[in-house]
Write a protein that holds these residues in place. Structure first.
Motif, short mmCIF file in Angstrom:
data_model
loop_
_atom_site.label_atom_id
_atom_site.label_comp_id
_atom_site.label_asym_id
_atom_site.label_seq_id
_atom_site.Cartn_x
_atom_site.Cartn_y
_atom_site.Cartn_z
N GLY A 191 0.81 -1.21 0.00
CA GLY A 191 0.00 0.00 0.00
C GLY A 191 0.84 1.26 0.00
N GLY A 192 0.21 2.35 0.49
CA GLY A 192 0.91 3.60 0.65
C GLY A 192 0.82 4.54 -0.52
N ILE A 193 -0.25 5.30 -0.61
CA ILE A 193 -0.46 6.22 -1.73
C ILE A 193 0.08 7.61 -1.38
CG2 ILE A 193 -2.22 7.39 -3.10
CD1 ILE A 193 -1.88 4.45 -3.80
N THR A 194 0.79 8.24 -2.32
CA THR A 194 1.22 9.63 -2.17
C THR A 194 0.19 10.53 -2.84
OG1 THR A 194 3.56 9.02 -2.13
CG2 THR A 194 3.02 11.30 -2.69
N ILE A 195 -0.40 11.43 -2.06
CA ILE A 195 -1.42 12.33 -2.58
C ILE A 195 -0.80 13.67 -2.97
CG2 ILE A 195 -3.53 13.57 -1.94
CD1 ILE A 195 -4.22 11.15 -0.19
N ASN A 223 5.47 -0.91 1.52
CA ASN A 223 4.62 0.28 1.51
C ASN A 223 5.35 1.41 0.80
OD1 ASN A 223 1.94 1.06 2.82
ND2 ASN A 223 3.20 2.86 3.19
N GLN A 224 4.62 2.14 -0.04
CA GLN A 224 5.27 3.17 -0.84
C GLN A 224 5.83 4.30 0.02
OE1 GLN A 224 3.00 6.12 -3.39
NE2 GLN A 224 3.85 4.84 -5.00
N ASP A 225 5.13 4.68 1.05
CA ASP A 225 5.60 5.75 1.93
C ASP A 225 6.07 5.13 3.24
OD1 ASP A 225 5.92 8.71 2.13
OD2 ASP A 225 4.60 8.44 3.85
N ASP A 226 5.75 5.75 4.37
CA ASP A 226 6.18 5.22 5.66
C ASP A 226 5.44 3.94 6.00
OD1 ASP A 226 7.70 7.52 5.84
OD2 ASP A 226 6.24 8.58 7.08
N ALA A 227 6.11 3.09 6.77
CA ALA A 227 5.46 1.87 7.22
C ALA A 227 4.43 2.19 8.31
CB ALA A 227 6.49 0.87 7.71
N ILE A 228 4.90 2.80 9.41
CA ILE A 228 4.01 3.18 10.51
C ILE A 228 4.33 4.63 10.88
CG2 ILE A 228 3.29 2.73 12.88
CD1 ILE A 228 4.15 -0.12 12.54
N GLU A 229 3.28 5.43 11.04
CA GLU A 229 3.49 6.81 11.47
C GLU A 229 2.49 7.18 12.56
OE1 GLU A 229 4.41 11.29 9.75
OE2 GLU A 229 3.86 9.69 8.36
N TRP A 230 3.04 7.72 13.65
CA TRP A 230 2.23 8.24 14.74
C TRP A 230 2.09 9.75 14.58
CZ3 TRP A 230 5.77 4.41 15.17
CH2 TRP A 230 5.48 3.28 15.93
N PHE A 231 0.88 10.25 14.72
CA PHE A 231 0.63 11.69 14.78
C PHE A 231 0.09 11.98 16.18
CE2 PHE A 231 0.48 10.63 10.32
CZ PHE A 231 1.10 11.70 9.70
N GLY A 232 0.99 12.31 17.11
CA GLY A 232 0.58 12.52 18.48
C GLY A 232 -0.01 11.25 19.07
N GLY A 233 -0.80 11.43 20.12
CA GLY A 233 -1.42 10.28 20.78
C GLY A 233 -0.52 9.68 21.85
#
Length: 413
Positions: A191-195, A223-233
């Motif tokens: 997966g991993g789509i760049t928009i 995955n095309q972009d990052d594997a796992i990304e956290w945004f805060g939390g």
């Protein structure tokens, strides 16, 4: 008779779908075949439902678990993302207040992959795709109500990969122990789509996900972009494998304050950083930072230009028990920017027990850190040891628990 019944159901359901607006749940199609029924899903899921392992589910565009709704996925279930680029990319989105209960097992992992993958019911791996096949669909996005730190000190924000015009996609809040459900023994592939610039769908995106959520035994492949990304939390994540991602393996942003424990990063030829670790984007910062520990970083060989770590935007982090090997001679731990150099000087970026197999031509761990203020590089070098081979390591991931993964099945480690 069974096929006729399915046909009648499909026609009836399609009629309902076409009479609803785009926010309603829809089973667009059901196809009864030897490998189980293929069920295509689209739009909002507005009532509790269960996806079962005797079917294959196809995500047509964004499939969104609405607030107050629980999606349960049985062990061994296969979910495939339909083709579609940009804002039309397929993805499973757990919206704020929604919940996913996806508890696979080592024998029966839950697999998210592309509709182009020929994997069928009961299988763990197809035969027609490789790690070269990336960006074939979007990914899995979980959105919670835990604190974030973003520009303008907003409490909530729209997640990357979902247009701001959509009615879903907000993340962040004030509920540190927010519970978005359970993800266990999950493999996310191709997966991993760049928009657009800095606007992508990652393999697994965690936006403002709270500590009440369980995330354990996760694999992200090709995955095309990052594997796992956290945004805060505040969510804690355990037992992770990332394999051949196009950008970064582990990416933390916006004052995430949880722990990642036991992770194996296997870099691909096109991978950027094994660890891309950012600080707060707003004024709010979690003083304890986040902790990443018991991690093995496996590079892509002598020609690799990937970074071990890119430490950015004044992060606060504790990086413990890290093994790194098979990287190239230009690979570094980069202290990126004056704000990160300041945090390192203040002791709020810490290194503990790093063991590194030095690349050919590199004679000392002191060559591996850049960007620190004069004298502060010792905060890394005093805690990093050169070893002769990965087999001599006393730190790193416990890779024995990853026998269930796709990466193990293709001898990637």
């Amino acid at each position: 008779m069974k096929k006729l019944n399915y046909l009648l159901i499909a026609i009836f359901t399609l009629g309902l779908a076409t009479s609803c607006d785009s926010s309603d749940p829809a089973i667009i199609d059901e196809d009864d075949n030897q490998s189980g029924t293929t069920i295509t899903k689209a739009g909002l899921i507005t009532a509790n439902e269960t996806w079962t392992a005797d079917n294959i589910y196809v995500l047509s565009g964004k499939v969104v678990v609405n607030e107050g709704v629980t999606l349960t996925i049985e062990p061994g279930t296969i979910i495939k993302g339909a083709e579609g680029q940009g804002s039309l990319a397929s993805a499973l989105v757990i919206d704020q207040g929604g919940k996913i209960m996806a508890e696979g097992t080592a024998d029966k992992p839950i697999i998210f992959t592309s509709v182009l993958d020929n994997i069928t019911v009961g299988q763990k791996k197809g035969s027609n795709l490789t790690i070269a096949n990336v960006g074939l669909w979007g990914g899995v996005i979980v959105l919670g109500k835990a604190p974030i730190s973003v520009s303008g000190d907003l409490e909530t924000k729209q997640i990357e990969g979902i247009p701001a015009t959509d009615s879903f996609g907000q993340y962040g809040g004030s509920i540190a122990n927010d519970n978005s459900g359970v993800l266990k023994y999950i493999s996310i592939r191709h997966g991993g789509i760049t928009i657009g610039s800095d606007n992508e769908i990652n393999g697994l995106t965690l936006g403002g996900v709270g500590s009440g959520t369980t995330i354990d035994h996760i694999e992200v492949v090709a995955n095309q972009d990052d594997a796992i990304e956290w945004f805060g939390g505040t969510v804690n994540v355990t037992n992770v494998v990332t394999y051949a991602q196009g950008d970064d393996a582990i990416d933390a942003d916006e004052a995430w304050s949880g722990t990642l424990d036991n992770a194996l990063v296997i870099m691909g030829a096109d991978s950027d950083s094994a660890l891309e670790l950012d600080g707060p984007a707003g004024s709010a910062a979690t003083e304890a930072g986040y902790t990443i520990k018991n991690v093995t970083l496996k590079g892509a060989g002598a020609s690799s230009v990937s970074k071990y770590a890119d430490l950015r935007d004044g992060l606060i982090a504790n990086l413990q028990n890290i093994l790194a090997y098979d990287f190239g001679p230009t690979s570094v731990v980069k202290v990126n920017g004056a704000d990160s150099a300041t945090e390192l000087a203040a002791g709020r970026i810490t290194f503990l027990k790093w063991e590194i197999v030095l690349p050919a031509g590199v004679t000392s761990v002191s060559s591996l850190i850049t960007g620190a203020n004069a004298g502060d590089d010792t905060k890394f070098t005093n805690n990093a040891t050169a070893i002769t081979a990965a087999s001599a390591a006393t730190v790193g991931a416990n890779t024995a628990v990853f026998s269930w993964t796709y990466a193990k099945s293709v001898s990637a480690f």
